[in-house]
Design a protein around this motif. Structure first.
Motif, PDB file in Angstrom:
ATOM      1  N   ASP A 316       0.928  -1.092  -0.213  1.00  0.00           N
ATOM      2  CA  ASP A 316       0.164  -0.157   0.095  1.00  0.00           C
ATOM      3  C   ASP A 316       0.678   1.250   0.336  1.00  0.00           C
ATOM      4  N   ALA A 317       1.845   1.510   0.611  1.00  0.00           N
ATOM      5  CA  ALA A 317       2.891   1.966   0.847  1.00  0.00           C
ATOM      6  C   ALA A 317       3.542   2.439  -0.799  1.00  0.00           C
ATOM      7  N   SER A 318       3.446   1.621  -1.124  1.00  0.00           N
ATOM      8  CA  SER A 318       4.873   2.373  -2.277  1.00  0.00           C
ATOM      9  C   SER A 318       3.934   2.244  -3.948  1.00  0.00           C
ATOM     10  N   ILE A 319       2.393   2.167  -3.361  1.00  0.00           N
ATOM     11  CA  ILE A 319       1.826   2.608  -4.768  1.00  0.00           C
ATOM     12  C   ILE A 319       0.962   4.047  -4.145  1.00  0.00           C
ATOM     13  N   LEU A 320       0.567   4.183  -2.398  1.00  0.00           N
ATOM     14  CA  LEU A 320       0.214   5.446  -2.702  1.00  0.00           C
ATOM     15  C   LEU A 320       1.787   6.506  -3.219  1.00  0.00           C
ATOM     16  N   ALA A 321       2.739   6.147  -2.711  1.00  0.00           N
ATOM     17  CA  ALA A 321       4.149   6.819  -2.798  1.00  0.00           C
ATOM     18  C   ALA A 321       3.934   6.986  -4.042  1.00  0.00           C
ATOM     19  N   VAL A 322       3.257   6.136  -5.841  1.00  0.00           N
ATOM     20  CA  VAL A 322       3.943   5.814  -6.987  1.00  0.00           C
ATOM     21  C   VAL A 322       2.905   6.951  -6.999  1.00  0.00           C
ATOM     22  N   ARG A 323       2.070   7.139  -6.744  1.00  0.00           N
ATOM     23  CA  ARG A 323       0.017   7.753  -7.137  1.00  0.00           C
ATOM     24  C   ARG A 323       0.672   9.447  -6.950  1.00  0.00           C
ATOM     25  N   SER A 324       1.203   9.941  -6.201  1.00  0.00           N
ATOM     26  CA  SER A 324       1.610  10.951  -5.450  1.00  0.00           C
ATOM     27  C   SER A 324       2.471  11.804  -6.559  1.00  0.00           C
ATOM     28  N   ARG A 325       3.797  10.384  -6.681  1.00  0.00           N
ATOM     29  CA  ARG A 325       4.268  11.253  -7.637  1.00  0.00           C
ATOM     30  C   ARG A 325       4.031  10.812  -9.202  1.00  0.00           C
ATOM     31  N   VAL A 326       3.349  10.682  -9.562  1.00  0.00           N
ATOM     32  CA  VAL A 326       2.553  10.802 -10.814  1.00  0.00           C
ATOM     33  C   VAL A 326       1.748  11.909 -11.122  1.00  0.00           C
ATOM     34  N   VAL A 327       0.744  11.787 -10.313  1.00  0.00           N
ATOM     35  CA  VAL A 327       0.372  13.616  -9.985  1.00  0.00           C
ATOM     36  C   VAL A 327       1.009  14.183  -9.703  1.00  0.00           C
ATOM     37  N   GLU A 328       2.073  14.364  -9.385  1.00  0.00           N
ATOM     38  CA  GLU A 328       2.987  15.883 -10.159  1.00  0.00           C
ATOM     39  C   GLU A 328       3.663  16.085 -11.213  1.00  0.00           C
ATOM     40  N   LEU A 329       4.021  14.815 -12.142  1.00  0.00           N
ATOM     41  CA  LEU A 329       4.608  14.612 -13.284  1.00  0.00           C
ATOM     42  C   LEU A 329       3.469  15.129 -13.832  1.00  0.00           C
ATOM     43  N   GLN A 330       1.936  14.583 -14.045  1.00  0.00           N
ATOM     44  CA  GLN A 330       0.888  14.908 -14.698  1.00  0.00           C
ATOM     45  C   GLN A 330       0.484  16.542 -13.964  1.00  0.00           C
ATOM     46  N   GLU A 331       0.999  17.200 -13.504  1.00  0.00           N
ATOM     47  CA  GLU A 331       0.508  18.564 -13.223  1.00  0.00           C
ATOM     48  C   GLU A 331       1.648  18.774 -14.040  1.00  0.00           C
ATOM     49  N   LYS A 332       2.867  18.758 -13.902  1.00  0.00           N
ATOM     50  CA  LYS A 332       3.558  19.474 -14.567  1.00  0.00           C
ATOM     51  C   LYS A 332       3.719  19.271 -16.271  1.00  0.00           C
ATOM     52  N   LEU A 333       3.270  18.154 -16.678  1.00  0.00           N
ATOM     53  CA  LEU A 333       2.597  18.119 -18.490  1.00  0.00           C
ATOM     54  C   LEU A 333       1.642  18.509 -18.223  1.00  0.00           C
ATOM     55  N   GLN A 334       0.292  18.946 -17.881  1.00  0.00           N
ATOM     56  CA  GLN A 334      -0.315  19.333 -18.427  1.00  0.00           C
ATOM     57  C   GLN A 334       0.044  21.019 -18.775  1.00  0.00           C
ATOM     58  N   ARG A 335       1.287  21.778 -17.354  1.00  0.00           N
ATOM     59  CA  ARG A 335       1.709  22.984 -17.834  1.00  0.00           C
ATOM     60  C   ARG A 335       2.269  23.032 -18.973  1.00  0.00           C
ATOM     61  N   SER A 336       2.833  22.107 -20.028  1.00  0.00           N
ATOM     62  CA  SER A 336       3.304  22.291 -20.646  1.00  0.00           C
ATOM     63  C   SER A 336       2.271  22.281 -22.047  1.00  0.00           C
ATOM     64  N   VAL A 337       1.573  21.409 -22.224  1.00  0.00           N
ATOM     65  CA  VAL A 337       0.302  21.417 -22.468  1.00  0.00           C
ATOM     66  C   VAL A 337      -0.444  22.661 -23.141  1.00  0.00           C
ATOM     67  N   ALA A 338      -0.364  23.253 -22.056  1.00  0.00           N
ATOM     68  CA  ALA A 338      -1.287  24.805 -21.741  1.00  0.00           C
ATOM     69  C   ALA A 338      -0.099  25.795 -22.702  1.00  0.00           C
ATOM     70  N   LEU A 339       0.915  25.656 -22.151  1.00  0.00           N
ATOM     71  CA  LEU A 339       2.318  26.858 -23.488  1.00  0.00           C
ATOM     72  C   LEU A 339       1.750  25.970 -24.644  1.00  0.00           C
ATOM     73  N   LEU A 340       2.119  25.092 -24.674  1.00  0.00           N
ATOM     74  CA  LEU A 340       1.312  24.428 -26.867  1.00  0.00           C
ATOM     75  C   LEU A 340       0.237  24.955 -26.726  1.00  0.00           C
ATOM     76  N   ARG A 341      -0.745  24.560 -25.866  1.00  0.00           N
ATOM     77  CA  ARG A 341      -2.047  25.420 -26.422  1.00  0.00           C
ATOM     78  C   ARG A 341      -2.140  27.374 -26.747  1.00  0.00           C
ATOM     79  N   ASN A 342      -0.984  27.460 -25.541  1.00  0.00           N
ATOM     80  CA  ASN A 342      -1.532  28.908 -25.412  1.00  0.00           C
ATOM     81  C   ASN A 342      -0.375  29.264 -26.893  1.00  0.00           C
ATOM     82  N   TRP A 343       0.385  29.111 -26.891  1.00  0.00           N
ATOM     83  CA  TRP A 343       0.925  28.719 -28.339  1.00  0.00           C
ATOM     84  C   TRP A 343      -0.047  29.229 -29.591  1.00  0.00           C
TER      85      TRP A 343
END
Length: 360
Positions: A316-343
């Motif tokens: 359970d601890a591993s699943i939660l830790a990976v999930r938390s990090r994936v959410v962080e990366l998804q937020e970063k990727l979404q900011r890159s998507v926003a840059l391209l959409r703005n362009w």
């Protein structure tokens, strides 16, 4: 500022080979940007000559627009061939430059990957009109800082894909374990050792079957060799172009073991406990991005090492830790998507994007 109709993207990636990972990256960008991304840059100069009418038709559709080349991802940075592909695509399509979000590089100590392709970092430094928005993992970030330019870790772009899928209910009880082997050019893992560890884990968890995934036509022999090793009921899921179906099959697994990098990316993104079979530094690059550690299972592993890794990934601890990090990366990727959409919308000046004045 340009209007939306005056901005276009030329997609650069390894497409047309029924490879799940490369198709997944392309589909991710299409859905994230809400664009068809059907202007695909050829990978060889001869391809422009072989299909001149197709190339001219693409150029005609983009007439009057400002263009950028989008490198979709994959282990491409630093390699001589991909610097050539980027430069050729930019010239052929009259692009103002290129954008690189979430791609990876081979670690300088990776004899396997570097034995397949030649690096040429000076060629990448010569690509002055290239916006490096971030990279797949920390190994790539270190290589870029040493040989090209510093950047941050965004994560693999395909981590976004589950957020873009039509939601479907998950099975109430997941009774199968997923396994994916690959070939680059052949599997580097012993099918008998993998099968014994998988069946031991299945017995511990009361799982009823094994689902073996073939994510590229090149993997047929490796998949057949693995299937022959199981005593549990086995079904095979072959990727034939339907990404959503494969993603849902992966999501139905109670755990996932994958030699194919994007098999591991997909299962991690779907929240499935995952063990990557690390055969090259790109696997460790991704695994470091979501766990902070290299994959515990490498070429020449024992049955017990794989079994222990599967147990650890399912805690359970591993699943939660990976999930938390994936959410962080998804937020970063979404900011890159926003840059391209703005362009694309004309709300971001090209010179700012190219000159590193904006970043996720």
């Amino acid at each position: 500022m340009n209007t939306p109709s005056h901005r276009s993207l030329v997609y650069l990636g390894w497409l047309g080979h029924q490879n799940f990972g490369d198709d997944l990256l392309h589909a991710t960008w299409q859905r994230a940007l809400d664009r068809p991304l059907d202007c695909i840059a050829p990978l060889h100069r001869r391809d422009y000559a072989r299909s001149p009418l197709k190339f001219l038709a693409q150029r005609f559709r983009m007439r009057g627009s400002e263009r950028l080349v989008l490198l979709g991802g994959g282990t491409t940075i630093g390699f001589d061939s991909w610097a050539y592909h980027l430069g050729t695509a930019a010239r052929a399509f009259g692009a103002a430059g290129a954008v690189v979000p979430g791609a990876g590089a081979a670690e300088s100590t990776d004899a396997h990957a570097l034995g397949l392709q030649r690096t040429n970092w000076p060629a990448w430094r010569a690509l002055t009109r290239t916006a490096l928005l971030g990279v797949r993992g920390p190994l790539t970030a270190a290589e870029c800082a040493q040989h090209w330019r510093p950047t941050e870790v965004l994560g693999d772009p395909a981590l976004l894909y589950p957020l873009l899928m039509e939601p479907r209910p998950r099975p109430l009880r997941r009774t199968t374990i997923g396994v994916c082997v690959g070939s680059d050019p052949t599997s580097r893992f012993d099918p008998a050792v993998v099968a014994r560890a998988v069946e031991s884990f299945a017995a511990e968890r009361g799982l009823e079957s094994v689902t073996v995934f073939r994510l590229s036509p090149d993997d047929r022999d490796a998949v057949d060799a693995l299937v022959d090793q199981f005593s549990l009921p086995v079904r095979t899921v072959a990727y034939t172009g339907d990404i959503d179906t494969v993603m849902r099959e992966i999501g139905a697994c109670s755990a996932f073991v994958s030699e194919r990098l994007h098999g591991a990316v997909a299962s991690v993104a779907l929240g499935v406990p995952t063990v990557p079979l690390s055969y090259a530094s790109k696997c460790d690059d991704f695994w470091l991005s979501v766990t902070g550690s290299r994959s515990p299972v490498t070429v020449g592993h024992s049955e017990d090492e794989l079994l222990q890794a599967m147990r650890a990934a399912s805690a359970d601890a591993s699943i939660l830790a990976v999930r938390s990090r994936v959410v962080e990366l998804q937020e970063k990727l979404q900011r890159s998507v926003a840059l391209l959409r703005n362009w694309l919308a004309g709300d971001l000046d090209t010179s700012k994007l190219m000159n590193d004045e904006v970043r996720p």
